[in-house]
Design a protein around this motif. Structure first.
Motif, PDB file in Angstrom:
ATOM      1  N   GLY A   1      -0.459   2.988  -9.428  1.00 58.89           N
ATOM      2  CA  GLY A   1      -0.621   3.333  -8.018  1.00 58.89           C
ATOM      3  C   GLY A   1      -2.011   3.004  -7.513  1.00 58.89           C
ATOM      4  O   GLY A   1      -2.172   2.424  -6.429  1.00 58.89           O
ATOM      5  N   ALA A   2      -3.025   3.340  -8.305  1.00 58.75           N
ATOM      6  CA  ALA A   2      -4.400   3.006  -7.926  1.00 58.75           C
ATOM      7  C   ALA A   2      -4.592   1.490  -7.891  1.00 58.75           C
ATOM      8  O   ALA A   2      -5.233   0.959  -6.978  1.00 58.75           O
ATOM      9  CB  ALA A   2      -5.376   3.653  -8.905  1.00 58.75           C
ATOM     10  N   PHE A   3      -4.011   0.792  -8.851  1.00 58.98           N
ATOM     11  CA  PHE A   3      -4.056  -0.669  -8.921  1.00 58.98           C
ATOM     12  C   PHE A   3      -3.481  -1.282  -7.643  1.00 58.98           C
ATOM     13  O   PHE A   3      -4.092  -2.170  -7.036  1.00 58.98           O
ATOM     14  CB  PHE A   3      -3.263  -1.097 -10.163  1.00 58.98           C
ATOM     15  CG  PHE A   3      -3.103  -2.569 -10.382  1.00 58.98           C
ATOM     16  CD1 PHE A   3      -4.130  -3.312 -10.941  1.00 58.98           C
ATOM     17  CD2 PHE A   3      -1.915  -3.204 -10.070  1.00 58.98           C
ATOM     18  CE1 PHE A   3      -3.971  -4.668 -11.180  1.00 58.98           C
ATOM     19  CE2 PHE A   3      -1.750  -4.553 -10.294  1.00 58.98           C
ATOM     20  CZ  PHE A   3      -2.783  -5.300 -10.853  1.00 58.98           C
ATOM     21  N   LEU A   4      -2.333  -0.809  -7.212  1.00 61.26           N
ATOM     22  CA  LEU A   4      -1.698  -1.349  -6.011  1.00 61.26           C
ATOM     23  C   LEU A   4      -2.474  -1.015  -4.745  1.00 61.26           C
ATOM     24  O   LEU A   4      -2.560  -1.836  -3.828  1.00 61.26           O
ATOM     25  CB  LEU A   4      -0.264  -0.842  -5.899  1.00 61.26           C
ATOM     26  CG  LEU A   4       0.708  -1.414  -6.918  1.00 61.26           C
ATOM     27  CD1 LEU A   4       2.050  -0.710  -6.828  1.00 61.26           C
ATOM     28  CD2 LEU A   4       0.869  -2.911  -6.713  1.00 61.26           C
TER      29      LEU A   4
ATOM     30  N   LEU B   1       0.842   4.053  -2.796  1.00 62.31           N
ATOM     31  CA  LEU B   1       0.598   5.464  -2.489  1.00 62.31           C
ATOM     32  C   LEU B   1       1.708   6.349  -3.056  1.00 62.31           C
ATOM     33  O   LEU B   1       1.438   7.396  -3.650  1.00 62.31           O
ATOM     34  CB  LEU B   1       0.473   5.663  -0.978  1.00 62.31           C
ATOM     35  CG  LEU B   1       0.140   7.075  -0.518  1.00 62.31           C
ATOM     36  CD1 LEU B   1      -1.216   7.515  -1.065  1.00 62.31           C
ATOM     37  CD2 LEU B   1       0.149   7.136   1.006  1.00 62.31           C
ATOM     38  N   TYR B   2       2.974   5.925  -2.898  1.00 60.85           N
ATOM     39  CA  TYR B   2       4.092   6.686  -3.462  1.00 60.85           C
ATOM     40  C   TYR B   2       3.939   6.809  -4.979  1.00 60.85           C
ATOM     41  O   TYR B   2       4.091   7.894  -5.542  1.00 60.85           O
ATOM     42  CB  TYR B   2       5.425   6.014  -3.121  1.00 60.85           C
ATOM     43  CG  TYR B   2       6.611   6.700  -3.768  1.00 60.85           C
ATOM     44  CD1 TYR B   2       7.254   7.745  -3.138  1.00 60.85           C
ATOM     45  CD2 TYR B   2       7.067   6.307  -5.027  1.00 60.85           C
ATOM     46  CE1 TYR B   2       8.334   8.387  -3.735  1.00 60.85           C
ATOM     47  CE2 TYR B   2       8.134   6.938  -5.632  1.00 60.85           C
ATOM     48  CZ  TYR B   2       8.758   7.979  -4.975  1.00 60.85           C
ATOM     49  OH  TYR B   2       9.820   8.604  -5.578  1.00 60.85           O
ATOM     50  N   ILE B   3       3.623   5.704  -5.636  1.00 64.87           N
ATOM     51  CA  ILE B   3       3.495   5.709  -7.098  1.00 64.87           C
ATOM     52  C   ILE B   3       2.316   6.578  -7.531  1.00 64.87           C
ATOM     53  O   ILE B   3       2.418   7.321  -8.514  1.00 64.87           O
ATOM     54  CB  ILE B   3       3.365   4.277  -7.630  1.00 64.87           C
ATOM     55  CG1 ILE B   3       4.677   3.529  -7.378  1.00 64.87           C
ATOM     56  CG2 ILE B   3       3.006   4.253  -9.100  1.00 64.87           C
ATOM     57  CD1 ILE B   3       4.592   2.046  -7.605  1.00 64.87           C
ATOM     58  N   LEU B   4       1.221   6.527  -6.794  1.00 64.35           N
ATOM     59  CA  LEU B   4       0.065   7.356  -7.123  1.00 64.35           C
ATOM     60  C   LEU B   4       0.390   8.840  -6.955  1.00 64.35           C
ATOM     61  O   LEU B   4       0.092   9.650  -7.847  1.00 64.35           O
ATOM     62  CB  LEU B   4      -1.131   6.974  -6.257  1.00 64.35           C
ATOM     63  CG  LEU B   4      -2.424   7.729  -6.525  1.00 64.35           C
ATOM     64  CD1 LEU B   4      -2.935   7.437  -7.931  1.00 64.35           C
ATOM     65  CD2 LEU B   4      -3.471   7.352  -5.492  1.00 64.35           C
ATOM     66  N   VAL B   5       1.019   9.206  -5.847  1.00 64.44           N
ATOM     67  CA  VAL B   5       1.400  10.609  -5.623  1.00 64.44           C
ATOM     68  C   VAL B   5       2.392  11.055  -6.692  1.00 64.44           C
ATOM     69  O   VAL B   5       2.268  12.150  -7.259  1.00 64.44           O
ATOM     70  CB  VAL B   5       1.975  10.804  -4.203  1.00 64.44           C
ATOM     71  CG1 VAL B   5       2.617  12.167  -4.042  1.00 64.44           C
ATOM     72  CG2 VAL B   5       0.882  10.598  -3.158  1.00 64.44           C
ATOM     73  N   PHE B   6       3.374  10.202  -6.988  1.00 68.40           N
ATOM     74  CA  PHE B   6       4.343  10.504  -8.044  1.00 68.40           C
ATOM     75  C   PHE B   6       3.626  10.744  -9.370  1.00 68.40           C
ATOM     76  O   PHE B   6       3.933  11.700 -10.092  1.00 68.40           O
ATOM     77  CB  PHE B   6       5.342   9.346  -8.183  1.00 68.40           C
ATOM     78  CG  PHE B   6       6.167   9.403  -9.425  1.00 68.40           C
ATOM     79  CD1 PHE B   6       7.273  10.239  -9.510  1.00 68.40           C
ATOM     80  CD2 PHE B   6       5.850   8.624 -10.529  1.00 68.40           C
ATOM     81  CE1 PHE B   6       8.042  10.295 -10.665  1.00 68.40           C
ATOM     82  CE2 PHE B   6       6.604   8.673 -11.682  1.00 68.40           C
ATOM     83  CZ  PHE B   6       7.701   9.506 -11.748  1.00 68.40           C
TER      84      PHE B   6
ATOM     85  N   GLY C   1       0.821  -1.213   0.000  1.00 62.11           N
ATOM     86  CA  GLY C   1       0.000   0.000   0.000  1.00 62.11           C
ATOM     87  C   GLY C   1       0.851   1.258   0.000  1.00 62.11           C
ATOM     88  O   GLY C   1       0.530   2.239  -0.683  1.00 62.11           O
ATOM     89  N   ALA C   2       1.962   1.245   0.751  1.00 65.26           N
ATOM     90  CA  ALA C   2       2.859   2.408   0.788  1.00 65.26           C
ATOM     91  C   ALA C   2       3.511   2.626  -0.574  1.00 65.26           C
ATOM     92  O   ALA C   2       3.632   3.769  -1.041  1.00 65.26           O
ATOM     93  CB  ALA C   2       3.918   2.225   1.867  1.00 65.26           C
TER      94      ALA C   2
END
Length: 158
Positions: A66-69, A23-28, A19-20
């Motif tokens: 990111g959303a997928f993860l 979240l990092y990938i989504l924010v990126f 999840g972390a």
């Protein structure tokens, strides 16, 4: 046949890790889309977000991944198990492919070596979390534990 531990006691930790990363990938990705808006999709500019070089295509792909993860980490089913295994393999293959074309025009995602390294680390962590976050019935987990600690198995360990 591959052996995936069922109901591993550290499963919540692995879900938090995936999840972390999600979240990092989504924010990126969101930040990257904002940074590269108006640029060409596969531009080779010098846009850096959270320490990684990006372009609009890579940022959009990051939002999706990111959303997928995050979806996989939030599910209490084996969906997250399969999603993490798949995402880990995708990250590893993508990082190797992008490293092979790093200094060429084929670098369509505008990777830098730091992006390759982070993608490899994320791929390995996601693959690891996918190996240990499988769930099953308590009977299935008990049968696996009994098989693992069977006296015949103990003789082979000595």
């Amino acid at each position: 046949m591959a052996h995936f531990p069922v109901n591993h006691p550290a499963r919540p930790v692995y879900r938090v890790l995936s999840g972390a990363i999600g979240l990092y990938i989504l924010v990126f990705g969101v930040w990257g889309v904002a940074e590269t808006a108006g640029e060409s999709l596969f531009g080779r500019g010098s846009h850096w977000v959270l320490g990684l070089r990006t372009n609009l295509a890579f940022s959009i792909a990051s939002v999706v991944f990111g959303a997928f993860l995050l979806i996989g980490a939030s599910r209490r089913t084996n969906l997250g198990h399969y999603m993490n295994l798949t995402a880990g393999a995708v990250f590893l293959v993508t990082s190797i492919l992008m490293m092979s074309v790093l200094q060429t025009e084929a670098n369509i995602l505008n990777f830098s070596m730091s992006t390759v390294i982070v993608s490899m680390i994320f791929g390995l962590v996601l693959l690891g979390t996918g190996l240990y976050d499988k769930i099953g019935t308590s009977d299935h987990a008990e049968a696996q534990r009994n098989h693992r600690y069977h006296p015949v198995a103990d003789m082979h360990r000595r």
